[in-house]
Design an enzyme around this catalytic site. Structure first.
Site, PDB file in Angstrom:
ATOM      1  N   ALA A   5      47.721  42.218  45.317  1.00  0.00           N
ATOM      2  CA  ALA A   5      47.876  40.821  45.742  1.00  0.00           C
ATOM      3  C   ALA A   5      48.870  40.704  46.896  1.00  0.00           C
ATOM      4  O   ALA A   5      48.651  39.938  47.842  1.00  0.00           O
ATOM      5  CB  ALA A   5      48.310  39.963  44.562  1.00  0.00           C
ATOM      6  N   GLY A  44      49.754  47.541  39.585  1.00  0.00           N
ATOM      7  CA  GLY A  44      48.677  47.690  40.565  1.00  0.00           C
ATOM      8  C   GLY A  44      48.170  46.357  41.071  1.00  0.00           C
ATOM      9  O   GLY A  44      47.903  46.198  42.272  1.00  0.00           O
ATOM     10  N   CYS A  45      48.047  45.396  40.185  1.00  0.00           N
ATOM     11  CA  CYS A  45      47.533  44.074  40.567  1.00  0.00           C
ATOM     12  C   CYS A  45      48.524  43.344  41.472  1.00  0.00           C
ATOM     13  O   CYS A  45      48.129  42.648  42.406  1.00  0.00           O
ATOM     14  CB  CYS A  45      47.221  43.254  39.321  1.00  0.00           C
ATOM     15  SG  CYS A  45      45.939  44.026  38.301  1.00  0.00           S
ATOM     16  N   THR A  46      49.817  43.517  41.195  1.00  0.00           N
ATOM     17  CA  THR A  46      50.840  42.895  42.027  1.00  0.00           C
ATOM     18  C   THR A  46      50.812  43.503  43.428  1.00  0.00           C
ATOM     19  O   THR A  46      50.838  42.784  44.435  1.00  0.00           O
ATOM     20  CB  THR A  46      52.228  43.060  41.386  1.00  0.00           C
ATOM     21  OG1 THR A  46      52.215  42.416  40.107  1.00  0.00           O
ATOM     22  CG2 THR A  46      53.312  42.448  42.248  1.00  0.00           C
TER      23      THR A  46
END
Length: 154
Positions: free
Chosen positions: A49, A44-46
């Site tokens: 970003a 999710g963070c990738t």
């Protein structure tokens, strides 16, 4: 943090061309998008970003700066950015001061276990440095586009 609140006077660490520097969030300029995410290089963070990076030119055209913050180290951010060709600026909040100031250091639960972690959240500050809009418990798909639309509407 409520709408109308000023940017908290907290310091984060950024990596500018291989040099770590402590900067206050307020010094990054306004309008400003500050998004908090749990951990570098997780799915999710990738995606988040990459989405903000893909819209970097549109945010620049709108005159809005964007910074992503997690408790990962500057070295971790550098590796994460290089691996995924990210253009969004990342900042480290290793001591948790920014997370506390924004109220995103919260109790979470997974598989019946409780732990403390970063709530995925985004804050949009207007030209006067006050909070114009906040998104809590963010769902990643379409989020960067929604933030850009709100930023353009400032």
């Amino acid at each position: 943090m409520d709408e109308g609140s000023k940017i908290p006077d907290v310091t984060v660490t950024v990596d500018d061309a291989g040099n770590e520097a402590a900067v206050s969030l307020a010094s990054l300029g306004t309008p400003l998008v500050v998004y908090f995410y749990p951990k570098d290089d997780t799915s999710g963070c990738t995606t988040e970003a990459k989405d903000f990076s893909a819209l970097a030119d549109a945010f620049d055209a709108a005159g809005v700066k964007v910074v992503g913050i997690s408790k990962d180290t500057p070295a971790s951010h550098a590796k994460f950015s290089a691996k995924h060709a990210l253009t969004v600026r990342l900042a480290s909040d290793v001591d948790g001061a920014a997370c506390e100031a924004f109220g995103v250091w919260v109790e979470k639960a997974m598989y019946g276990k409780r732990y403390m972690g970063i709530e995925r959240a985004t804050f949009l500050f207007g030209a006067d440095g006050t909070l114009a809009k906040a998104w809590r418990k963010v769902r990643v798909p379409g989020h960067a586009d929604a933030v850009l639309a709100a930023a353009k509407a400032l």
